[in-house]
Design a protein around this motif. Structure first.
Motif, PDB file in Angstrom:
ATOM      1  N   ALA A 135       0.827  -1.208   0.000  1.00  0.00           N
ATOM      2  CA  ALA A 135       0.000   0.000   0.000  1.00  0.00           C
ATOM      3  C   ALA A 135       0.860   1.257   0.000  1.00  0.00           C
ATOM      4  O   ALA A 135       0.580   2.218  -0.733  1.00  0.00           O
ATOM      5  N   VAL A 136       1.891   1.271   0.820  1.00  0.00           N
ATOM      6  CA  VAL A 136       2.800   2.419   0.861  1.00  0.00           C
ATOM      7  C   VAL A 136       3.467   2.621  -0.494  1.00  0.00           C
ATOM      8  O   VAL A 136       3.574   3.745  -0.999  1.00  0.00           O
ATOM      9  N   SER A 137       3.923   1.527  -1.103  1.00  0.00           N
ATOM     10  CA  SER A 137       4.624   1.638  -2.386  1.00  0.00           C
ATOM     11  C   SER A 137       3.713   2.154  -3.493  1.00  0.00           C
ATOM     12  O   SER A 137       4.186   2.748  -4.463  1.00  0.00           O
ATOM     13  N   LEU A 138       2.391   1.957  -3.340  1.00  0.00           N
ATOM     14  CA  LEU A 138       1.437   2.418  -4.346  1.00  0.00           C
ATOM     15  C   LEU A 138       0.909   3.808  -4.064  1.00  0.00           C
ATOM     16  O   LEU A 138       0.037   4.306  -4.769  1.00  0.00           O
ATOM     17  N   GLY A 139       1.431   4.442  -3.022  1.00  0.00           N
ATOM     18  CA  GLY A 139       1.052   5.814  -2.724  1.00  0.00           C
ATOM     19  C   GLY A 139      -0.184   5.962  -1.865  1.00  0.00           C
ATOM     20  O   GLY A 139      -0.686   7.082  -1.702  1.00  0.00           O
ATOM     21  N   LEU A 140      -0.708   4.860  -1.308  1.00  0.00           N
ATOM     22  CA  LEU A 140      -1.854   4.968  -0.418  1.00  0.00           C
ATOM     23  C   LEU A 140      -1.419   5.519   0.943  1.00  0.00           C
ATOM     24  O   LEU A 140      -0.271   5.351   1.353  1.00  0.00           O
ATOM     25  N   THR A 141      -2.323   6.189   1.621  1.00  0.00           N
ATOM     26  CA  THR A 141      -2.038   6.757   2.928  1.00  0.00           C
ATOM     27  C   THR A 141      -2.257   5.685   3.983  1.00  0.00           C
ATOM     28  O   THR A 141      -3.353   5.126   4.101  1.00  0.00           O
ATOM     29  N   VAL A 142      -1.207   5.382   4.737  1.00  0.00           N
ATOM     30  CA  VAL A 142      -1.237   4.291   5.713  1.00  0.00           C
ATOM     31  C   VAL A 142      -0.877   4.850   7.089  1.00  0.00           C
ATOM     32  O   VAL A 142       0.079   5.625   7.220  1.00  0.00           O
ATOM     33  N   GLN A 206      -4.016   5.511  15.683  1.00  0.00           N
ATOM     34  CA  GLN A 206      -5.476   5.592  15.602  1.00  0.00           C
ATOM     35  C   GLN A 206      -5.879   6.814  14.796  1.00  0.00           C
ATOM     36  O   GLN A 206      -5.601   7.943  15.176  1.00  0.00           O
ATOM     37  N   VAL A 207      -6.522   6.570  13.674  1.00  0.00           N
ATOM     38  CA  VAL A 207      -6.930   7.646  12.771  1.00  0.00           C
ATOM     39  C   VAL A 207      -8.220   8.283  13.302  1.00  0.00           C
ATOM     40  O   VAL A 207      -9.161   7.570  13.675  1.00  0.00           O
ATOM     41  N   PRO A 208      -8.299   9.633  13.348  1.00  0.00           N
ATOM     42  CA  PRO A 208      -9.523  10.301  13.818  1.00  0.00           C
ATOM     43  C   PRO A 208     -10.614  10.248  12.748  1.00  0.00           C
ATOM     44  O   PRO A 208     -10.991  11.256  12.141  1.00  0.00           O
ATOM     45  N   LYS A 209     -11.149   9.078  12.528  1.00  0.00           N
ATOM     46  CA  LYS A 209     -12.076   8.863  11.419  1.00  0.00           C
ATOM     47  C   LYS A 209     -13.476   9.345  11.758  1.00  0.00           C
ATOM     48  O   LYS A 209     -13.887   9.414  12.921  1.00  0.00           O
ATOM     49  N   PHE A 272     -11.279  -4.230   0.563  1.00  0.00           N
ATOM     50  CA  PHE A 272     -10.396  -3.250   1.191  1.00  0.00           C
ATOM     51  C   PHE A 272     -11.141  -2.466   2.263  1.00  0.00           C
ATOM     52  O   PHE A 272     -12.312  -2.098   2.077  1.00  0.00           O
ATOM     53  N   ASP A 273     -10.454  -2.183   3.351  1.00  0.00           N
ATOM     54  CA  ASP A 273     -11.028  -1.355   4.412  1.00  0.00           C
ATOM     55  C   ASP A 273     -10.219  -0.071   4.554  1.00  0.00           C
ATOM     56  O   ASP A 273      -8.977  -0.101   4.624  1.00  0.00           O
ATOM     57  N   PHE A 274     -10.960   1.045   4.611  1.00  0.00           N
ATOM     58  CA  PHE A 274     -10.357   2.364   4.781  1.00  0.00           C
ATOM     59  C   PHE A 274     -11.041   3.088   5.925  1.00  0.00           C
ATOM     60  O   PHE A 274     -12.255   2.942   6.139  1.00  0.00           O
ATOM     61  N   ALA A 275     -10.266   3.894   6.653  1.00  0.00           N
ATOM     62  CA  ALA A 275     -10.818   4.861   7.598  1.00  0.00           C
ATOM     63  C   ALA A 275     -10.849   6.212   6.893  1.00  0.00           C
ATOM     64  O   ALA A 275      -9.875   6.596   6.228  1.00  0.00           O
ATOM     65  N   VAL A 276     -11.957   6.924   7.022  1.00  0.00           N
ATOM     66  CA  VAL A 276     -12.125   8.205   6.334  1.00  0.00           C
ATOM     67  C   VAL A 276     -12.176   9.321   7.370  1.00  0.00           C
ATOM     68  O   VAL A 276     -12.970   9.264   8.313  1.00  0.00           O
ATOM     69  N   THR A 277     -11.328  10.330   7.196  1.00  0.00           N
ATOM     70  CA  THR A 277     -11.282  11.453   8.121  1.00  0.00           C
ATOM     71  C   THR A 277     -12.147  12.607   7.610  1.00  0.00           C
ATOM     72  O   THR A 277     -12.688  12.560   6.498  1.00  0.00           O
ATOM     73  N   ASP A 279     -11.538  15.418   6.419  1.00  0.00           N
ATOM     74  CA  ASP A 279     -11.101  16.044   5.173  1.00  0.00           C
ATOM     75  C   ASP A 279     -11.251  15.107   3.971  1.00  0.00           C
ATOM     76  O   ASP A 279     -10.691  15.353   2.902  1.00  0.00           O
ATOM     77  N   ASP A 280     -11.979  13.991   4.153  1.00  0.00           N
ATOM     78  CA  ASP A 280     -12.267  13.003   3.118  1.00  0.00           C
ATOM     79  C   ASP A 280     -11.011  12.291   2.629  1.00  0.00           C
ATOM     80  O   ASP A 280     -10.940  11.850   1.472  1.00  0.00           O
ATOM     81  N   LEU A 281     -10.024  12.139   3.506  1.00  0.00           N
ATOM     82  CA  LEU A 281      -8.830  11.378   3.183  1.00  0.00           C
ATOM     83  C   LEU A 281      -9.073   9.915   3.538  1.00  0.00           C
ATOM     84  O   LEU A 281      -9.516   9.607   4.654  1.00  0.00           O
ATOM     85  N   TRP A 282      -8.781   9.020   2.592  1.00  0.00           N
ATOM     86  CA  TRP A 282      -8.959   7.586   2.812  1.00  0.00           C
ATOM     87  C   TRP A 282      -7.642   6.995   3.321  1.00  0.00           C
ATOM     88  O   TRP A 282      -6.633   7.023   2.624  1.00  0.00           O
TER      89      TRP A 282
END
Length: 318
Positions: A135-142, A206-209, A272-277, A279-282
Motif C-alpha cells: 500500500a505504501v509503495s502504491l502511494g496509499l495513505t497508511v 489511531q486515525v480520527p475517522k 479493502f477497508d479504509f478509515a475516512v477522516t 477532510d475526506d482522506l482515505w
C-alpha cells in the motif's frame, strides 16, 4: 452455451457461495461444488495425468465428473482445511498434507483456468506486513505502524500517538467455548506488560475517522460503501446491528491504486477497508483477499453477485 464448468471450492455452509451458484445456474453455467478438505478422498476422487498441455483427467464429486482441462474457472471461497480419515496420529497428518499438495496442487495448476483468486495468491496476500508495504509503495495513505514483540518498543510507540492494537490474523478464537472476535481496540502504554513478548503484535496509529469505507474489487469493477458506526466505535465489525451504509463512488486515483494492489499480489478479488477522516482522506487499513461481501450487497445495494458471476462465466477480467 459454453459447457465448461465452474468449480466452487468452499465449506458446506456458505450462503455467499450459494448466491453465486444460484446466479450461475440461472445463466445455465455448469457448476461443480465441493469442499476439498472434507470431501477428498472419500466423497471426491481425482485421476490426473500430466500431458504436454498440462494436467488432464477427471475430478469426481457429488456423483458428477468434470474434465480437469475443461474447468473454466475456480472460485476459491472458504474451503475447510485438509483432513484425513482416521485418528489424529502421524499417519493422518501425513495423509492430510499429501491431500493438500496432491489435490490442492492439481487444482492450483489447471490449464486455461481463471482463479478467483488463486489459493497461493490469497495465502500470500493474507500477510498484513506485505499488504501495508504494498500500500505504501502504491502511494496509499497508511497509518504509522509498529510490529513488535518488544514491550519497551510497544510502550514507546503507544506513548507517541493515540494507538490501536489489531491482530495480524483473524483466526477462530473462543472464550468459554463460544466463538469471539478480536476487534481492533485502543491501547495505552500503561496497559502493556511483558506478555507482549509472547508473540508478534501489530500497533497502529489511531486515525480520527468520521466513517469507514469498504471497497470490494471484482476483476476491474470497484464497488464502495461508506459505513457509519455509532460515535466512539473503533472497529465497526463489533457493531453490525447499529451500522448505516451508503453506496459511494470510488475516486479515480484510488480505483487505479486498488487494481494495482490486486495485480501486485496476483488477485482477482479484494475487500479493502479504509478509515475516512473529516477532510475526506482515505486511510488504508487492510485488504482481505477473500473477504465476505454478502451482507454488504444487500445493505448498500451493490451488484457484487453479478460481477463475480460475470467474471467466473467469462473467464476474463470484466
Amino acid at each position: 452455451m459454453d459447457g465448461r464448468p465452474v468449480l466452487v471450492s468452499t465449506e458446506y455452509e456458505d450462503p455467499t457461495a450459494d448466491a453465486v451458484i444460484t446466479e450461475l445456474n440461472r445463466r445455465r453455467v455448469p457448476v461443480l461444488r465441493l469442499d476439498p478438505g472434507k470431501d477428498f478422498p472419500t466423497a471426491a476422487r481425482i485421476a490426473a495425468r500430466l500431458s504436454p498441455g498440462g494436467w488432464t483427467g477427471a475430478l469426481t464429486a457429488s456423483d458428477r465428473t468434470v474434465e480437469l482441462g475443461g474447468i473454466r474457472a475456480l472460485y476459491h471461497r472458504r474451503p475447510s482445511p485438509y483432513t484425513a480419515p482416521g485418528d489424529d496420529g502421524q499417519a493422518a497428518r501425513f495423509a492430510a498434507q499429501e491431500n493438500r499438495r496432491g489435490l490442492g496442487g492439481v487444482l492450483g495448476a489447471l490449464p486455461g483456468c481463471l482463479y478467483l483468486s488463486h489459493p497461493q495468491a490469497i495465502a500470500r496476500a493474507e500477510y498484513k506486513p506485505a499488504q501495508l508495504a504494498a500500500a505504501v509503495s502504491l502511494g496509499l495513505t497508511v497509518p504509522r505502524t509498529l510490529i513488535t514483540s518488544d514491550p519497551a518498543e510497544a510502550k514507546t510507540f503507544t506513548a507517541e500517538q493515540p494507538t490501536i492494537y489489531k491482530p495480524l490474523h483473524a483466526d477462530a478464537y473462543f472464550v468459554d467455548g463460544e466463538p469471539a472476535g478480536i476487534w481492533a481496540a485502543p491501547v495505552e502504554p500503561g496497559e502493556l506488560d511483558d506478555t507482549v513478548g509472547r508473540c508478534a503484535h501489530l500497533f497502529q496509529q489511531q486515525v480520527p475517522k468520521v466513517a469507514d469505507v469498504r471497497a470490494v474489487v471484482v476483476g476491474e469493477r470497484v464497488y464502495c460503501a461508506r459505513i457509519t458506526a455509532p460515535p466512539g466505535v473503533v472497529d465497526w465489525r463489533a457493531e453490525y446491528r447499529n451500522l448505516t451504509y451508503e453506496p459511494i463512488d470510488c475516486p479515480e486515483g484510488m480505483c487505479l491504486a486498488l487494481l494495482r494492489f490486486l495485480a501486485h499480489f496476483g488477485l482477482h478479488y479484494g475487500a479493502f477497508d479504509f478509515a475516512v477522516t473529516a477532510d475526506d482522506l482515505w486511510w488504508f487499513l487492510e485488504c482481505n483477499p477473500n473477504g465476505q461481501w454478502g451482507w454488504l450487497e444487500a445493505a448498500a445495494g451493490l451488484p457484487i453477485t453479478t460481477a463475480i458471476a460475470d467474471l467466473l462465466e467469462n473467464g476474463v477480467r470484466t
